[in-house]
Design a protein around this motif. Structure first.
Motif, PDB file in Angstrom:
ATOM      1  N   GLY A   1      42.876-111.542  -8.036  1.00 37.98           N
ATOM      2  CA  GLY A   1      42.055-110.417  -7.950  1.00 37.98           C
ATOM      3  C   GLY A   1      42.013-109.431  -9.026  1.00 37.98           C
ATOM      4  N   HIS A   2      42.659-110.030 -10.149  1.00 37.14           N
ATOM      5  CA  HIS A   2      42.603-109.284 -11.431  1.00 37.14           C
ATOM      6  C   HIS A   2      41.060-108.608 -11.988  1.00 37.14           C
ATOM      7  N   THR A   3      41.116-107.533 -12.071  1.00 33.78           N
ATOM      8  CA  THR A   3      39.602-106.751 -12.442  1.00 33.78           C
ATOM      9  C   THR A   3      39.592-106.640 -14.006  1.00 33.78           C
ATOM     10  N   ARG A   4      38.353-106.085 -14.426  1.00 37.05           N
ATOM     11  CA  ARG A   4      38.136-105.550 -15.640  1.00 37.05           C
ATOM     12  C   ARG A   4      39.119-104.702 -15.987  1.00 37.05           C
ATOM     13  N   ASP A   5      39.510-103.749 -15.372  1.00 38.54           N
ATOM     14  CA  ASP A   5      40.546-102.695 -15.415  1.00 38.54           C
ATOM     15  C   ASP A   5      41.999-103.265 -15.858  1.00 38.54           C
ATOM     16  N   ASP A   6      42.109-104.068 -15.127  1.00 38.73           N
ATOM     17  CA  ASP A   6      43.710-105.032 -15.164  1.00 38.73           C
ATOM     18  C   ASP A   6      43.518-105.805 -16.575  1.00 38.73           C
ATOM     19  N   GLN A   7      42.532-106.361 -17.155  1.00 42.40           N
ATOM     20  CA  GLN A   7      42.038-107.020 -18.300  1.00 42.40           C
ATOM     21  C   GLN A   7      42.093-105.813 -19.618  1.00 42.40           C
ATOM     22  N   ALA A   8      41.736-104.784 -19.373  1.00 40.31           N
ATOM     23  CA  ALA A   8      41.864-103.737 -20.490  1.00 40.31           C
ATOM     24  C   ALA A   8      43.272-103.282 -20.736  1.00 40.31           C
ATOM     25  N   GLU A   9      44.060-103.154 -19.618  1.00 39.00           N
ATOM     26  CA  GLU A   9      45.345-102.991 -19.632  1.00 39.00           C
ATOM     27  C   GLU A   9      46.238-104.132 -20.197  1.00 39.00           C
ATOM     28  N   THR A  10      46.004-105.302 -19.989  1.00 39.67           N
ATOM     29  CA  THR A  10      46.597-106.433 -20.671  1.00 39.67           C
ATOM     30  C   THR A  10      46.375-106.403 -22.090  1.00 39.67           C
ATOM     31  N   VAL A  11      45.252-106.132 -22.736  1.00 36.47           N
ATOM     32  CA  VAL A  11      44.821-106.089 -23.749  1.00 36.47           C
ATOM     33  C   VAL A  11      45.761-104.958 -24.806  1.00 36.47           C
ATOM     34  N   LEU A  12      45.751-103.708 -24.196  1.00 40.05           N
ATOM     35  CA  LEU A  12      46.611-102.633 -24.924  1.00 40.05           C
ATOM     36  C   LEU A  12      48.071-103.058 -24.683  1.00 40.05           C
ATOM     37  N   LEU A  13      48.442-103.671 -23.659  1.00 43.88           N
ATOM     38  CA  LEU A  13      49.993-103.873 -23.657  1.00 43.88           C
ATOM     39  C   LEU A  13      50.048-105.159 -24.782  1.00 43.88           C
ATOM     40  N   GLY A  14      49.160-106.166 -24.843  1.00 45.15           N
ATOM     41  CA  GLY A  14      49.341-106.838 -26.331  1.00 45.15           C
ATOM     42  C   GLY A  14      49.378-106.328 -27.357  1.00 45.15           C
TER      43      GLY A  14
ATOM     44  N   VAL B   1      43.258-101.652   3.269  1.00 49.94           N
ATOM     45  CA  VAL B   1      44.090-101.909   2.355  1.00 49.94           C
ATOM     46  C   VAL B   1      45.345-101.191   2.114  1.00 49.94           C
ATOM     47  N   TRP B   2      46.408-101.598   1.335  1.00 50.64           N
ATOM     48  CA  TRP B   2      47.560-101.135   1.048  1.00 50.64           C
ATOM     49  C   TRP B   2      47.770-100.745  -0.172  1.00 50.64           C
ATOM     50  N   ASP B   3      48.152 -99.534  -0.545  1.00 50.27           N
ATOM     51  CA  ASP B   3      48.172 -99.100  -2.160  1.00 50.27           C
ATOM     52  C   ASP B   3      49.920 -99.338  -2.391  1.00 50.27           C
ATOM     53  N   ASP B   4      50.254-100.377  -3.334  1.00 55.05           N
ATOM     54  CA  ASP B   4      51.554-100.339  -3.556  1.00 55.05           C
ATOM     55  C   ASP B   4      52.155 -99.247  -4.273  1.00 55.05           C
ATOM     56  N   PRO B   5      53.285 -98.717  -3.861  1.00 54.92           N
ATOM     57  CA  PRO B   5      53.738 -97.328  -4.866  1.00 54.92           C
ATOM     58  C   PRO B   5      54.103 -97.699  -6.206  1.00 54.92           C
ATOM     59  N   HIS B   6      54.462 -99.086  -6.535  1.00 53.57           N
ATOM     60  CA  HIS B   6      54.956 -99.406  -7.842  1.00 53.57           C
ATOM     61  C   HIS B   6      53.782 -99.088  -8.628  1.00 53.57           C
ATOM     62  N   ASN B   7      52.442 -98.985  -8.084  1.00 53.83           N
ATOM     63  CA  ASN B   7      51.390 -99.176  -9.166  1.00 53.83           C
ATOM     64  C   ASN B   7      51.262 -97.721  -9.594  1.00 53.83           C
TER      65      ASN B   7
ATOM     66  N   ARG C   1      52.376 -96.431 -16.166  1.00 52.70           N
ATOM     67  CA  ARG C   1      51.962 -95.412 -16.984  1.00 52.70           C
ATOM     68  C   ARG C   1      50.922 -95.564 -17.997  1.00 52.70           C
ATOM     69  N   LEU C   2      50.562 -96.764 -18.366  1.00 56.30           N
ATOM     70  CA  LEU C   2      49.419 -97.250 -19.076  1.00 56.30           C
ATOM     71  C   LEU C   2      48.003 -96.784 -18.215  1.00 56.30           C
ATOM     72  N   ARG C   3      48.114 -97.154 -16.937  1.00 58.19           N
ATOM     73  CA  ARG C   3      47.011 -97.018 -16.058  1.00 58.19           C
ATOM     74  C   ARG C   3      46.812 -95.754 -15.787  1.00 58.19           C
ATOM     75  N   HIS C   4      47.944 -94.917 -15.533  1.00 57.68           N
ATOM     76  CA  HIS C   4      47.346 -93.332 -15.069  1.00 57.68           C
ATOM     77  C   HIS C   4      47.746 -92.350 -16.392  1.00 57.68           C
ATOM     78  N   GLU C   5      48.170 -92.797 -17.261  1.00 55.96           N
ATOM     79  CA  GLU C   5      48.532 -91.694 -18.339  1.00 55.96           C
ATOM     80  C   GLU C   5      47.622 -92.346 -19.655  1.00 55.96           C
ATOM     81  N   GLY C   6      47.860 -93.569 -20.300  1.00 58.08           N
ATOM     82  CA  GLY C   6      47.200 -94.153 -21.127  1.00 58.08           C
ATOM     83  C   GLY C   6      46.004 -94.257 -21.348  1.00 58.08           C
ATOM     84  N   LEU C   7      45.390 -94.978 -20.536  1.00 57.83           N
ATOM     85  CA  LEU C   7      43.792 -95.184 -20.480  1.00 57.83           C
ATOM     86  C   LEU C   7      43.004 -93.982 -20.304  1.00 57.83           C
TER      87      LEU C   7
END
Length: 368
Positions: free
Chosen positions: A169-182, A228-234, A243-249
């Motif tokens: 279930g990876h979305t476009r947002d997950d893809q953007a995060e992956t690019v930034l991490l790379g 749905v269940w929201d994983d607290p790790h997220n 950190r990238l999802r909630h602060e960086g982007l």
């Protein structure tokens, strides 16, 4: 009246992937009819989908020998939306559909949540459905270790059930995060290419939602009343991606304006095309730089463009036993200097107990 636009979007994305899976499945089975004809046959079948007013569905129009497609489901919005779309489209296309949830045993009550996910998947009439518990090690950090354990469990489940594909279930947002991490790792164009729409052995893993944003997927769950269940790790700042999802982007969007996620996802697509072309070039070039004994000729390597040469070196190192996930840009740069900056330096020790050295105009790569 048709479905909500968000629901229509996720179903269309899954339908396209299932068409690809069907085409590949029948090609490998020696049946060269296009998937569209099989789909039409299923739609005309007396067992084809019918949805009575009460909402109960008729039996899925499975054909003998139909491929099995599994959805990897954590219980979060992305994977629950994916599971619902797979359940809907599989009935229409005559595909067998099941679900797997992986219990990482990293949080209290994780086994109970996994059981709840299995119950929800079964309520969607997915079959088989199962929860798989894994042990997460420490190598590579908590995120990498959890990912490795998860994919190992999904690989085993796919083999056990004979699945043609596993949907993620990876979305476009997950893809953007992956690019930034790379980009932050400085790992090169392959890392910037992010996640592929199809990856793994024989394209086992399929990602239908890479062109959809996270908001659309979550909306699809909301309008269908899917819990749905929201994983607290997220949302845990201890994790880099969180950190990238909630602060960086958000900071990037504030500084650069809206559209950063879309631009990063587009960068991934373009980078993947370039990386694939360079990899193909390197595969051909490797044959031309080996001598009669299979050794690598330094002069021939020197003549290659740097991007191609380093890919040839990476292929050779992996072939000698160096783990792909442990080879970083700094390793390749050191080996590359044996070709471009030879000053009599000694052997270079690499991951996997592999060593590279220059001897008599040849690059020798072997187990130490």
């Amino acid at each position: 009246m048709g479905p909500h636009p968000a629901v229509a979007a996720i179903r269309l994305a899954v339908r396209r992937v299932l068409h690809d899976v069907l085409t590949d499945f029948h090609r490998h089975a020696g049946d060269d009819r296009p998937a569209a004809k099989h789909t039409a046959h299923a739609a005309r079948s007396p067992r084809a989908e019918a949805v009575p007013a009460g909402g109960a569905r008729a039996a899925r129009p499975e054909r003998p020998g139909a491929p099995l497609v599994l959805v990897a489901c954590s219980g979060g919005a992305d994977s629950m939306a994916l599971a619902s779309a797979l359940a809907f489209e599989a009935r229409r296309l005559g595909v067998r559909a099941g679900g797997i949830t992986v219990d990482h045993n990293l949080q209290q009550g994780s086994a109970l949540r996994a059981t709840e996910v299995v119950t929800r998947l079964a309520a969607m009439e997915l079959d088989p459905v199962e929860a798989v518990a894994v042990h997460v090690g420490r190598e590579g950090g908590p995120e990498a270790a959890a990912r490795d354990a998860r994919y190992a469990a999904l690989d085993a489940a796919a083999e056990r059930h004979g699945a043609a594909a596993v949907l993620l279930g990876h979305t476009r947002d997950d893809q953007a995060e992956t690019v930034l991490l790379g980009l932050a790792r400085g790992s090169g164009i392959r890392s910037l290419s992010g996640m592929a729409a199809a990856s793994g052995p024989a394209g086992r893993y399929r990602r239908p939602f890479l062109q959809l944003d996270r908001q659309t997927v979550r909306k699809a769950c909301l309008v269908q009343s899917i819990p749905v269940w929201d994983d607290p790790h997220n949302i845990d700042p201890a994790y880099t991606r969180s950190r990238l999802r909630h602060e960086g982007l958000p900071a990037l969007e504030k500084a650069l304006g809206k559209g950063v996620v879309e631009a990063l996802a587009r960068t991934a697509r373009l980078s993947r095309d370039d990386a694939d072309a360079l990899d193909a070039w390197a595969a051909e070039a490797e044959l031309s730089v080996r001598d009669g004994t299979g050794g690598l000729e330094c002069a021939a390597l020197y003549a290659l463009p740097p991007a191609v040469r380093r890919r040839v070196l990476r292929r050779a190192l992996i072939g000698a036993g160096s783990p792909a996930g442990s080879l970083f840009a700094r390793h390749l740069e050191e080996v590359d200097r044996l070709i471009t900056g030879w000053r009599g330096q000694g052997a270079i020790n690499l991951p996997g107990r592999v060593e590279a050295m220059r001897q008599g105009g040849r690059l020798v790569i072997r187990q130490s």
